[in-house]
Structures are given as structure tokens and as C-alpha cells.
Design an enzyme around this catalytic site. Structure first.
Site, mmCIF file in Angstrom:
data_model
loop_
_atom_site.group_PDB
_atom_site.id
_atom_site.type_symbol
_atom_site.label_atom_id
_atom_site.label_comp_id
_atom_site.label_asym_id
_atom_site.label_seq_id
_atom_site.Cartn_x
_atom_site.Cartn_y
_atom_site.Cartn_z
ATOM 1 N N GLU A 89 -21.344 -5.808 -18.599
ATOM 2 C CA GLU A 89 -20.360 -4.726 -18.738
ATOM 3 C C GLU A 89 -20.458 -4.104 -20.136
ATOM 4 O OE1 GLU A 89 -16.281 -4.669 -16.482
ATOM 5 O OE2 GLU A 89 -15.842 -5.099 -18.593
ATOM 6 N N HIS A 137 -31.316 -27.944 -6.882
ATOM 7 C CA HIS A 137 -31.395 -28.175 -5.430
ATOM 8 C C HIS A 137 -31.098 -26.890 -4.666
ATOM 9 C CE1 HIS A 137 -31.480 -32.386 -6.557
ATOM 10 N NE2 HIS A 137 -30.503 -32.100 -7.402
ATOM 11 N N LYS A 178 -13.925 2.919 -8.411
ATOM 12 C CA LYS A 178 -12.489 2.700 -8.151
ATOM 13 C C LYS A 178 -11.897 3.937 -7.464
ATOM 14 C CE LYS A 178 -11.802 -0.319 -12.232
ATOM 15 N NZ LYS A 178 -11.156 -0.447 -13.578
HETATM 16 O O1 LIG Z 1 -7.161 -6.334 -17.657
HETATM 17 P P1 LIG Z 1 -7.207 -5.135 -16.781
HETATM 18 O O2 LIG Z 1 -6.827 -3.852 -17.453
HETATM 19 O O3 LIG Z 1 -6.427 -5.349 -15.503
HETATM 20 O O4 LIG Z 1 -8.751 -4.916 -16.348
HETATM 21 C C1 LIG Z 1 -9.439 -5.905 -15.665
HETATM 22 C C2 LIG Z 1 -10.916 -5.687 -15.786
HETATM 23 O O5 LIG Z 1 -11.283 -4.457 -15.162
HETATM 24 C C3 LIG Z 1 -12.267 -3.801 -15.961
HETATM 25 O O6 LIG Z 1 -11.662 -2.729 -16.592
HETATM 26 C C4 LIG Z 1 -13.406 -3.330 -15.080
HETATM 27 O O7 LIG Z 1 -12.946 -2.640 -14.005
HETATM 28 C C5 LIG Z 1 -12.735 -4.828 -16.963
HETATM 29 O O8 LIG Z 1 -13.273 -4.262 -18.117
HETATM 30 C C6 LIG Z 1 -11.466 -5.601 -17.197
HETATM 31 O O9 LIG Z 1 -11.708 -6.836 -17.767
#
Ligand SMILES: O=P(O)(O)OC[C@H]1O[C@](O)(CO)[C@@H](O)[C@@H]1O
Length: 491
Positions: free
Chosen positions: A308, A339, A458
């Protein structure tokens, strides 16, 4: 032999495909690198695209100092109240279970730390808390956790830096339904919820009492946040002292990273060998192979930390990139991998590099001498297997007569080892990987602290969810349209 030690960790790079002196001539860090490194260590390195300084290193300093010096920080108070059984739920029963609801950086770090350091809980908590982790949007973990907990004796940590991640709130919404009829939603919010986030406004809007909110700085990236209040489950599972020891280990690695010369600097060498293997040997992946079961979550954790951060094709100032950057990070618990996927590592077609992570010894408190000896033998068995497979991946075993018995070898690897796994050496290990990722990001001119690539998926998912729920006609590709109909049961 190429051993480099820093704090309680030692790096052996003698199985890499080039010696340190050639490496430091071949992989030259940017001129300003020293200044850039000091900016990071002071919490002044700029996350350009998000317009804020990167401060996760400060979070492990400030946090530790306040809780070490005076145990009256809200974080420390909450930990002591819960671990001493003094936190009572809305119906007056002590809280005996805690569920951390969070995903990504709000799950992987606290989950890994709670699992790895469980045995170091040293303050003999009066109230043995069962700590559970729920992260997946499909509710999969709720099926397993809800039947074994009770609304009246369970506290939920809503862990979300943004306090807006759909996965997390899908799980929270299901929990809000599950707590009825034993509790009202108001009772639940009042006495059974702790919010951990950078967004206090959203926690207020959600109805979490301010006294049950823990905040951390916007400059602490999710995947760098286990040192901050996001680490609460670690302190709840293992005690405040253990959490502070983990922070002090990370600070020791910060010290080493900030001062050791390149040829004796663990994170720098890890970064430079990674760059060398990527750029000069064309190896596009790194297998993380821990040989101690307590570190079995490390590969998953490092997948987010590294991929990431550096899985990008744009520079920090948004110029397109046409060279290789962050590798694919994968892996698994070494002994079990033997294994499972080691057949491919020993005789498969593909190139790979590997990090072996080894713990030489382990205490066995609570077991009688005979059992402790057997457990020590098992640790030695794991050490022997780590050294054997590492050697074979490097040197191979030539057998031209029988191709199926031929081991090509030639796979570069690093060995990271410690005498024992302690909260300090655990902190050092994770901090070393954080600094490695930072160095590679600087070298590849990336912004390692944003994650723009997670957003569009998203948005698309929200659109498809609406189509799934509304049944409205959509203009997606045929396969997606068909799947929406199938998922709706229209076909
Ligand atoms: O802590 P949050 O804002 O819920 O985000 C959760 C995770 O989602 C992300 O933004 C990725 O979608 C990560 O960088 C982060 O750790």
C-alpha cells in the site's frame, strides 16, 4: 559472513546475490537522503498529496513517554480499568470480552501484536480479557465471534482512522442489532463502545461519549498506526508495560536507523537489497517466511505496509513512472509453508527473493522442566528447518541426471534473527520494515504515505451495491449485469 546488528535484531545478508560493498556502490541513495531521513525521524517529512507531515514515529515516542511517566493518560486509564475488571457494562457486569472492529491498518497491526506478544502480559491482569478481531465486510468473523460473547459483558472498539470505512461500519451495524434486546443502543454507546480515530468530530456525531474516545494524529498513516491508540488491543491483551516495551523497541530501531552507517544499518540494507533484487535481478516479489508461530501474521501485515506504500506508478509530485517500484509481498509461516508452497520455491520456474525471520530461543514459563525441554527441542527443529531450506534455496542441489531431483537454487535471501522474541525485539522488527519501506519509497521517488489506488474500487462497489439493492437497470459489462441479477435472485 555479512552480519549486521542493531538493537536486538541481527541481519544476515550473506545469502544475497551481491556483497555489501558492491551493493553500496551499485544502489546509490539520493543525495539529500540523510536530510530526508532526519525529517522523517523528527516527524517533519511531508506527505505531499495529503498535505501533512508523517508522524507515526512521534506517536511511538509521545505515547510511550506520557503513559510511562504518568499512568493517567486516557489510554492508560482505559487499559487499567478494563484489565482490572473495573469497567462495568450498562447492566453492571464487568467487561470480560473486547472486540476490535476495524480493517487494514486498524486491524492488521493490533491483531498481529496481540497474537505475537500474548505471553508477555506481565501485570497479572485481574480480569483475563478475551480480545477478538472483526474486520471483513462480509461479516464472516461475526458468525464466529457473536455466539461466544455476551452483549452485557462485551466492549467494542470501533477502530477507524477516517471513522468512515464501509467494512467497519457494516460490522458495527450488525453488532448494534445483535446487542438488542439485552441492551438499548444508548446503553451500548454509553458503556460498551470505545472509539479510536483521527476524526473526533465523527466520533462525536456517532454518539460515542468523549471520555471513551481515543484519538491519534492525522499524520499517522493507518498502516503505521499500531504504535498509536490503534494499538489499544495490544495493551488490553498484553498489558500496558508490554505495550510500552514494544514502543521502546521501535524507538531503539529509530535510533539505529538514524545513526548507523549504510553498511551497518539494518533497514537501509534491507531496502537496498530489495532495490538491487528488483532493479538489477528483475525479481518482482519477496516472500516473508517467519519461523516462529507467534509471527505468523507478519506476512499479511507487511503486505499492507509495503504494497500500500510502494505499489505505485506515479512519483510524489504526480509524474508517471516507467520503472519497477514496490515488489509483490507474499509469504506464510515457514514451517507450514514447507508442506504447502515450498515445492515451488525449490523447483518452480519463477524467481523470488525471501526474508527468513528467525527466533533462536524461547522461554517456556508455566511448563514443567520435561515439557519445557521438549518445547526447546521444537524451537531448535524450527531453527534447523529454517537454515536448511534457506541454504537449499541459495545453493540448490545439482542433479543433471534426474530433473525432478534437481534444485536450481540461486534465490537471494536475507535472514533477520533475534535471540528471543520480546516486546522490544518485536517493536524493532516492525520498525525496521517501516524504515525499509520508507527508504525504497524515497529511492523510487514515491509518496509512500498515501493510497490513492484504493478509492475507485470503493466507489464502484457502492454503485454496484445500489444496483444490487435497487434492482435498477445498469450499463455494466455483460458479466457484471448477469452477476447482479444472479446475486439478486432475478436469474
Ligand atoms: O482506519 P480506516 O480509516 O477505517 O481505514 C482502514 C484502511 O483502509 C485503507 O484506507 C485502505 O482502504 C487503509 O489505508 C486503512 O488502513
Amino acid at each position: 559472513m555479512a552480519l549486521v546488528s542493531g538493537a536486538g535484531l541481527t541481519l544476515d545478508v550473506s545469502y544475497q546475490n551481491t556483497p555489501i560493498n558492491t551493493l553500496t556502490e551499485t544502489v546509490t541513495l539520493p543525495e539529500q537522503f540523510d536530510q530526508t531521513r532526519q525529517l522523517l525521524l523528527k516527524g517533519e517529512y511531508l506527505n505531499v498529496s495529503e498535505g501533512r507531515h508523517v508522524t507515526h514515529i512521534l506517536s511511538r515516542s509521545i505515547h510511550a513517554v506520557s503513559s510511562a511517566k504518568n499512568r493517567d493518560t486516557r489510554f492508560a486509564k482505559m487499559v487499567n480499568k478494563l484489565r482490572s475488571g473495573r469497567w462495568l457494562g450498562a447492566t453492571g457486569k464487568p467487561i470480560t470480552a473486547v472486540v476490535n472492529i476495524g480493517v487494514g491498518g486498524s486491524d492488521l497491526g493490533p491483531n498481529m501484536g496481540s497474537f505475537a506478544l500474548k505471553e508477555f502480559a506481565d501485570d497479572a491482569a485481574l480480569n483475563e480479557l478475551d480480545v477478538h478481531f472483526v474486520s471483513s465486510m462480509d461479516g464472516g468473523q461475526l458468525y464466529a465471534v457473536l455466539p461466544i460473547i455476551d452483549p452485557e459483558t462485551t466492549l467494542f472498539i470501533i477502530a477507524s482512522k477516517s471513522f468512515g470505512t464501509i467494512d467497519t461500519f457494516a460490522n458495527v451495524d450488525t453488532v448494534r442489532e445483535w446487542i438488542k434486546p439485552q441492551l438499548t443502543e444508548q446503553q451500548w454507546l454509553q458503556d460498551h463502545v470505545i472509539g479510536v480515530s483521527s476524526n473526533a468530530v465523527k466520533m462525536n456525531d456517532y454518539g460515542i461519549p468523549p471520555a471513551h474516545q481515543l484519538t491519534f494524529g492525522e499524520g499517522v498513516g493507518g498502516r503505521f498506526s499500531l504504535w498509536s491508540a490503534i494499538g489499544l488491543p495490544i495493551a488490553l491483551s498484553c498489558g500496558l508495560r508490554t505495550f510500552e516495551r514494544m514502543l521502546s523497541g521501535a524507538r531503539a530501531m529509530d535510533e539505529h536507523f538514524g545513526s548507523a552507517p549504510a553498511a551497518e544499518n539494518i533497514p537501509l540494507l534491507m531496502a537496498m537489497y530489495g532495490i538491487y533484487n528488483r532493479q538489477h535481478l528483475g525479481i518482482n516479489n519477496l516472500a516473508i517466511l517467519p519461523y516462529d508461530g507467534r509471527l505468523r501474521m507478519l506476512p499479511n501485515y507487511l503486505q499492507q505496509l509495503d504494497m500500500e506504500s510502494n505499489g505505485k506508478q506515479a512519483t510524489a509530485d504526480n509524474q508517471a513512472i516507467n520503472y519497477a517500484t514496490g515488489p509483490i509481498i507474499w509469504g506464510g509461516f515457514g514451517p507450514n509453508g514447507q508442506h504447502a508452497f515450498f515445492q515451488h520455491l525449490h523447483q518452480g520456474y519463477d524467481e523470488f527473493a525471501a526474508d527468513f525471520v528467525l527466533v533462536l530461543k524461547r522461554q517456556a514459563p508455566g511448563f514443567n522442566a520435561q515439557v519445557a525441554n521438549k518445547l526447546a527441542d521444537q524451537q531448535q527443529l524450527s531453527v534447523a528447518n529454517c537454515l536448511a531450506h534457506r541454504q537449499l534455496m541459495k545453493f540448490g542441489s545439482d542433479n543433471p541426471e534426474s530433473p525432478r531431483d534437481h534444485y536450481p537454487g540461486g534465490h537471494p535471501s536475507s535472514l533477520l534473527f533475534m535471540d528471543e522474541l520480546t516486546p522490544e525485539t518485536f517493536g524493532e522488527l516492525i520498525a525496521a520494515y517501516e524504515h525499509k519501506v520508507f527508504v525504497q519509497g524515497v529511492y523510487w521517488q514515491l509518496n509512500s504515505f498515501d493510497q490513492p489506488g484504493v478509492e475507485l474500487g470503493k466507489k464502484c462497489a457502492v454503485d454496484i451495491l445500489q444496483a444490487l439493492q435497487s434492482g435498477a437497470k445498469t450499463s455494466y459489462d455483460e458479466s457484471t449485469v448477469t452477476m447482479i441479477k444472479k446475486a439478486r435472485g432475478d436469474e
